[in-house]
Design a protein around this motif. Sequence first.
Motif, PDB file in Angstrom:
ATOM      1  N   ILE A 176       0.848  -1.198   0.000  1.00  0.00           N
ATOM      2  CA  ILE A 176       0.000   0.000   0.000  1.00  0.00           C
ATOM      3  C   ILE A 176       0.884   1.249   0.000  1.00  0.00           C
ATOM      4  CG2 ILE A 176      -1.666   1.334   1.355  1.00  0.00           C
ATOM      5  CD1 ILE A 176      -2.687  -1.424   2.402  1.00  0.00           C
ATOM      6  N   LEU A 177       1.865   1.264   0.879  1.00  0.00           N
ATOM      7  CA  LEU A 177       2.764   2.405   0.990  1.00  0.00           C
ATOM      8  C   LEU A 177       3.649   2.531  -0.239  1.00  0.00           C
ATOM      9  CD1 LEU A 177       3.015   4.427   3.229  1.00  0.00           C
ATOM     10  CD2 LEU A 177       4.871   3.106   4.167  1.00  0.00           C
ATOM     11  N   MET A 178       4.166   1.424  -0.729  1.00  0.00           N
ATOM     12  CA  MET A 178       5.000   1.451  -1.935  1.00  0.00           C
ATOM     13  C   MET A 178       4.211   2.003  -3.119  1.00  0.00           C
ATOM     14  SD  MET A 178       8.124   0.216  -1.482  1.00  0.00           S
ATOM     15  CE  MET A 178       8.595  -0.442  -3.054  1.00  0.00           C
ATOM     16  N   THR A 179       2.975   1.580  -3.262  1.00  0.00           N
ATOM     17  CA  THR A 179       2.123   2.055  -4.353  1.00  0.00           C
ATOM     18  C   THR A 179       1.887   3.558  -4.241  1.00  0.00           C
ATOM     19  OG1 THR A 179       1.048  -0.093  -4.489  1.00  0.00           O
ATOM     20  CG2 THR A 179      -0.125   1.755  -5.462  1.00  0.00           C
ATOM     21  N   ALA A 180       1.770   4.070  -3.029  1.00  0.00           N
ATOM     22  CA  ALA A 180       1.554   5.501  -2.831  1.00  0.00           C
ATOM     23  C   ALA A 180       2.825   6.313  -3.091  1.00  0.00           C
ATOM     24  CB  ALA A 180       1.059   5.760  -1.409  1.00  0.00           C
ATOM     25  N   SER A 225      18.321   3.280  18.349  1.00  0.00           N
ATOM     26  CA  SER A 225      18.158   3.596  16.934  1.00  0.00           C
ATOM     27  C   SER A 225      17.023   4.591  16.696  1.00  0.00           C
ATOM     28  CB  SER A 225      17.869   2.316  16.150  1.00  0.00           C
ATOM     29  OG  SER A 225      16.660   1.748  16.587  1.00  0.00           O
ATOM     30  N   THR A 226      17.004   5.117  15.495  1.00  0.00           N
ATOM     31  CA  THR A 226      15.945   6.013  15.054  1.00  0.00           C
ATOM     32  C   THR A 226      14.908   5.188  14.316  1.00  0.00           C
ATOM     33  OG1 THR A 226      17.542   7.794  14.791  1.00  0.00           O
ATOM     34  CG2 THR A 226      15.452   8.030  13.610  1.00  0.00           C
ATOM     35  N   TRP A 227      13.637   5.509  14.514  1.00  0.00           N
ATOM     36  CA  TRP A 227      12.595   4.863  13.713  1.00  0.00           C
ATOM     37  C   TRP A 227      11.850   5.942  12.964  1.00  0.00           C
ATOM     38  CZ3 TRP A 227       7.275   5.364  15.122  1.00  0.00           C
ATOM     39  CH2 TRP A 227       7.028   5.906  16.376  1.00  0.00           C
ATOM     40  N   TYR A 228      11.254   5.554  11.856  1.00  0.00           N
ATOM     41  CA  TYR A 228      10.656   6.504  10.927  1.00  0.00           C
ATOM     42  C   TYR A 228       9.191   6.162  10.663  1.00  0.00           C
ATOM     43  CZ  TYR A 228      15.620   7.092   9.912  1.00  0.00           C
ATOM     44  OH  TYR A 228      16.968   7.293  10.019  1.00  0.00           O
ATOM     45  N   THR A 229       8.420   7.195  10.348  1.00  0.00           N
ATOM     46  CA  THR A 229       7.061   7.018   9.864  1.00  0.00           C
ATOM     47  C   THR A 229       6.989   7.680   8.491  1.00  0.00           C
ATOM     48  OG1 THR A 229       6.210   7.142  12.121  1.00  0.00           O
ATOM     49  CG2 THR A 229       4.612   7.362  10.337  1.00  0.00           C
ATOM     50  N   VAL A 230       6.675   6.885   7.486  1.00  0.00           N
ATOM     51  CA  VAL A 230       6.561   7.366   6.108  1.00  0.00           C
ATOM     52  C   VAL A 230       5.115   7.783   5.876  1.00  0.00           C
ATOM     53  CG1 VAL A 230       6.864   6.761   3.681  1.00  0.00           C
ATOM     54  CG2 VAL A 230       8.391   5.788   5.402  1.00  0.00           C
ATOM     55  N   THR A 231       4.911   9.015   5.384  1.00  0.00           N
ATOM     56  CA  THR A 231       3.562   9.556   5.187  1.00  0.00           C
ATOM     57  C   THR A 231       3.419  10.184   3.800  1.00  0.00           C
ATOM     58  OG1 THR A 231       4.298  11.565   6.284  1.00  0.00           O
ATOM     59  CG2 THR A 231       3.102   9.987   7.639  1.00  0.00           C
ATOM     60  N   PRO A 232       3.278   9.361   2.769  1.00  0.00           N
ATOM     61  CA  PRO A 232       3.190   9.920   1.404  1.00  0.00           C
ATOM     62  C   PRO A 232       1.956  10.784   1.182  1.00  0.00           C
ATOM     63  CG  PRO A 232       2.778   7.562   1.373  1.00  0.00           C
ATOM     64  CD  PRO A 232       3.227   7.911   2.759  1.00  0.00           C
ATOM     65  N   ALA A 233       0.885  10.556   1.921  1.00  0.00           N
ATOM     66  CA  ALA A 233      -0.339  11.343   1.744  1.00  0.00           C
ATOM     67  C   ALA A 233      -0.133  12.796   2.157  1.00  0.00           C
ATOM     68  CB  ALA A 233      -1.482  10.723   2.532  1.00  0.00           C
ATOM     69  N   ALA A 234       0.870  13.072   2.995  1.00  0.00           N
ATOM     70  CA  ALA A 234       1.118  14.435   3.469  1.00  0.00           C
ATOM     71  C   ALA A 234       1.918  15.266   2.480  1.00  0.00           C
ATOM     72  CB  ALA A 234       1.858  14.381   4.808  1.00  0.00           C
ATOM     73  N   TYR A 235       2.441  14.655   1.443  1.00  0.00           N
ATOM     74  CA  TYR A 235       3.298  15.349   0.480  1.00  0.00           C
ATOM     75  C   TYR A 235       2.449  16.105  -0.524  1.00  0.00           C
ATOM     76  CZ  TYR A 235       7.025  15.969  -3.003  1.00  0.00           C
ATOM     77  OH  TYR A 235       7.937  16.480  -3.892  1.00  0.00           O
ATOM     78  N   ALA A 236       2.657  17.411  -0.586  1.00  0.00           N
ATOM     79  CA  ALA A 236       1.901  18.242  -1.518  1.00  0.00           C
ATOM     80  C   ALA A 236       2.816  19.319  -2.084  1.00  0.00           C
ATOM     81  CB  ALA A 236       0.705  18.861  -0.811  1.00  0.00           C
ATOM     82  N   PRO A 237       3.698  18.961  -3.038  1.00  0.00           N
ATOM     83  CA  PRO A 237       4.613  19.972  -3.579  1.00  0.00           C
ATOM     84  C   PRO A 237       3.864  21.052  -4.344  1.00  0.00           C
ATOM     85  CG  PRO A 237       4.675  18.005  -4.919  1.00  0.00           C
ATOM     86  CD  PRO A 237       3.793  17.697  -3.725  1.00  0.00           C
ATOM     87  N   GLY A 238       4.264  22.287  -4.110  1.00  0.00           N
ATOM     88  CA  GLY A 238       3.676  23.397  -4.838  1.00  0.00           C
ATOM     89  C   GLY A 238       2.322  23.864  -4.326  1.00  0.00           C
TER      90      GLY A 238
END
Length: 100
Positions: free
Chosen positions: A4-8, A76-89
């Motif tokens: 799901i995340l890869m597709t986004a 260690s550092t852990w990450y949360t990937v949030t592609p829905a939040a990306y809105a360039p421009g």
Amino acid sequence: MSTILMTACWPLQGMSPAQKAVLISLADNANDDGVCWPSLARICERTCLSERAVRNALRWLEEVKLLTSHQRHGRSTWYTVTPAAYAPGISCPPAPDAPH
């Protein structure tokens, strides 16, 4: 791995190849909630990028809200990937002569 995340993440535009490679690597490691915890060395290995390039990409991804890093003191550092939040421009300052 979250398909799901890869597709986004794949269709996202407006980033360098290094930034995209790091994003895809993180998305590939993430669960469906976007959470992952790969080491910096592992990201470098998977993307064939230098540590400096990966750190710069991580910083940029966080600046544009595609990623949130969570620091664990002494761990260690852990990450949360949030592609829905990306809105360039999307954010555009008003013209200097625009009415208030």
